[in-house]
Design an enzyme around this catalytic site. Structure first.
Site, PDB file in Angstrom:
ATOM      1  N   LYS A   1      -3.992  -6.523  15.901  1.00  0.00           N
ATOM      2  CA  LYS A   1      -3.843  -5.101  15.579  1.00  0.00           C
ATOM      3  C   LYS A   1      -5.211  -4.490  15.334  1.00  0.00           C
ATOM      4  O   LYS A   1      -5.950  -5.067  14.532  1.00  0.00           O
ATOM      5  CB  LYS A   1      -2.961  -4.975  14.329  1.00  0.00           C
ATOM      6  CG  LYS A   1      -2.693  -3.551  13.904  1.00  0.00           C
ATOM      7  CD  LYS A   1      -1.899  -3.498  12.605  1.00  0.00           C
ATOM      8  CE  LYS A   1      -1.701  -2.030  12.224  1.00  0.00           C
ATOM      9  NZ  LYS A   1      -1.086  -1.859  10.931  1.00  0.00           N
TER      10      LYS A   1
ATOM     11  N   LYS B   1      -6.029  -8.620  11.945  1.00  0.00           N
ATOM     12  CA  LYS B   1      -5.981  -7.176  11.751  1.00  0.00           C
ATOM     13  C   LYS B   1      -7.391  -6.678  11.460  1.00  0.00           C
ATOM     14  O   LYS B   1      -8.034  -7.107  10.499  1.00  0.00           O
ATOM     15  CB  LYS B   1      -5.048  -6.877  10.575  1.00  0.00           C
ATOM     16  CG  LYS B   1      -4.827  -5.413  10.287  1.00  0.00           C
ATOM     17  CD  LYS B   1      -3.818  -5.294   9.156  1.00  0.00           C
ATOM     18  CE  LYS B   1      -3.539  -3.874   8.758  1.00  0.00           C
ATOM     19  NZ  LYS B   1      -2.607  -3.814   7.617  1.00  0.00           N
TER      20      LYS B   1
ATOM     21  N   CYS C   1       0.802  -1.232   0.000  1.00  0.00           N
ATOM     22  CA  CYS C   1       0.000   0.000   0.000  1.00  0.00           C
ATOM     23  C   CYS C   1       0.833   1.280   0.000  1.00  0.00           C
ATOM     24  O   CYS C   1       0.365   2.316  -0.456  1.00  0.00           O
ATOM     25  CB  CYS C   1      -1.021  -0.006   1.129  1.00  0.00           C
ATOM     26  SG  CYS C   1      -0.399  -0.494   2.734  1.00  0.00           S
TER      27      CYS C   1
ATOM     28  N   TYR D   1       4.730   2.832  19.310  1.00  0.00           N
ATOM     29  CA  TYR D   1       5.436   4.092  19.077  1.00  0.00           C
ATOM     30  C   TYR D   1       5.968   4.672  20.384  1.00  0.00           C
ATOM     31  O   TYR D   1       6.760   5.601  20.361  1.00  0.00           O
ATOM     32  CB  TYR D   1       4.515   5.078  18.353  1.00  0.00           C
ATOM     33  CG  TYR D   1       4.049   4.521  17.025  1.00  0.00           C
ATOM     34  CD1 TYR D   1       4.908   4.502  15.930  1.00  0.00           C
ATOM     35  CD2 TYR D   1       2.788   3.943  16.895  1.00  0.00           C
ATOM     36  CE1 TYR D   1       4.508   3.951  14.731  1.00  0.00           C
ATOM     37  CE2 TYR D   1       2.377   3.379  15.695  1.00  0.00           C
ATOM     38  CZ  TYR D   1       3.242   3.388  14.615  1.00  0.00           C
ATOM     39  OH  TYR D   1       2.853   2.824  13.433  1.00  0.00           O
TER      40      TYR D   1
ATOM     41  N   SER E   1      -1.150   3.698  15.598  1.00  0.00           N
ATOM     42  CA  SER E   1      -0.931   5.147  15.606  1.00  0.00           C
ATOM     43  C   SER E   1      -2.026   5.909  16.346  1.00  0.00           C
ATOM     44  O   SER E   1      -1.742   6.857  17.082  1.00  0.00           O
ATOM     45  CB  SER E   1      -0.818   5.647  14.166  1.00  0.00           C
ATOM     46  OG  SER E   1      -1.986   5.310  13.429  1.00  0.00           O
TER      47      SER E   1
HETATM   48 ZN   LIG Z   1      -1.186  -2.557   3.130  1.00  0.00          ZN
END
Ligand SMILES: [Zn+2]
Length: 327
Positions: A250, A197, A120, A314, A275
């Site tokens: 995730k 995910k 992506c 992070y 994030s």
């Molecule tokens: Zn991707």
């Protein structure tokens, strides 16, 4: 009669630390990083305060800094100079991630280098692979995209990655990549599958960081509906059966029930604190509404308590400093 069991006895200030069940350690943490082929100096990511995109030339030094904090592992995302329909930059042997892996391994050979395997960031349309016509209009094509993932994974392994982490949620991706790696003599490269995910709204800031927003559609046809627990477990079981070495949930914080259940698979499980989870704590702390350090450490501790063997966060670099201070 007054209760015999007084729970507060065990919460005395000097007793509490010796009874603490869950400890986050430095070896639990993985540092996610964005490597940008188009910049020569680090560039802050505005939606993720404290995070930056790094030029590829700086990655050896970044890896040394991470090693000096006592952290053992990094997860790399690449932002190429050029994007195209077929994501050719993703498997270029001189691509941004491939170059970063070589520089990191040269600077810090023992660093565990994990690479995100997806398209992506490399496609002009922003989807995770090859797109084409489907019954429901233009969308990601599953089987034609597998070949692309194989090429990306092999190119990362050839550059020296220890672990490849396919994140595209394609059916059959783990088996396909395992086959391709083995065929190239890369049977020692691990696969950490983004097995579980969810199609989450909490990925928002990442899209700015990785320039991976899409020009049409969304990812709801390949990521899991957040409402579906059984489907999430089945996804994990399928990837385990296909040969994944490490599973992943995730996002992390909102999915601890799933994380806890997946540990029954017997495989190591990673949790990705995404994030949006990071940005929420940062933004509230900036406004003085919560205290960043205890909030961040609590979030990491609870993810570990739910069963995570690895936490991609992070906060990893800040947390390393905080954890050492507390010892
Ligand atoms: Zn991707």
């Amino acid at each position: 009669m007054f209760p015999v069991r007084r729970m507060r006895r065990s919460r005395a200030r000097n007793i509490q630390p010796i009874l603490r069940q869950t400890h986050v350690g430095l070896s639990d943490l993985v540092v996610p990083l964005f490597v940008d082929h188009g910049i020569t100096a680090p560039r802050p990511i505005s939606s993720m305060p404290g995070q930056e995109r790094y030029p590829v030339e700086s990655m050896g030094r970044v890896a040394e800094d991470i090693r000096n904090l006592g952290l053992p592992a990094m997860l790399l995302f690449g932002i190429p100079r050029h994007k195209d329909e077929e994501a050719t930059g993703a498997y270029d042997e001189n691509g941004v991630v491939q170059q970063a892996i070589r520089d990191i391994k040269k600077a810090v050979p023992e660093m565990v280098v994990i690479t995100d395997v997806c398209a992506c960031e490399y496609t002009s349309h922003g989807h995770c692979g090859i797109v084409g016509n489907t019954r429901q209009g233009t969308d990601l094509l599953n089987d034609p995209s597998l070949e692309l993932m194989n090429r990306i994974a092999v190119s990362h392994a050839d550059a020296g990655a220890d672990i490849v982490a396919p994140s595209c949620m394609l059916d059959g991706m783990v088996a396909s990549i395992r086959g391709a790696l083995d065929e190239e003599g890369r049977e020692d490269t691990l696969i950490m599958s983004y097995s579980t995910k969810f199609a989450s709204a909490f990925y928002g800031p990442f899209r700015e960081a990785a320039e991976s927003g899409f020009s049409f559609g969304d990812r709801t046809t390949y990521q899991i509906d957040p409402a579906n627990g059984r489907e999430a477990i089945l996804e994990s079981e399928l990837d385990a059966a296909e040969g994944a070495d490490i599973l992943m949930v995730k996002p992390a914080g909102l999915y601890l029930d799933i994380l806890s259940e997946i540990t029954a698979s017997g495989l190591p499980v990673a949790a990705y604190q995404v994030s949006g989870e990071y940005a929420m704590i940062k933004a509230a702390a900036e406004r003085g509404w919560i205290n960043e350090k205890p909030a961040a450490l609590e979030s990491l501790t609870c993810i570990k308590r739910a069963g995570a063997d690895l936490i991609i966060s992070y906060f990893a670099r800040d947390a390393a400093g905080w954890l050492i201070e507390e010892q």
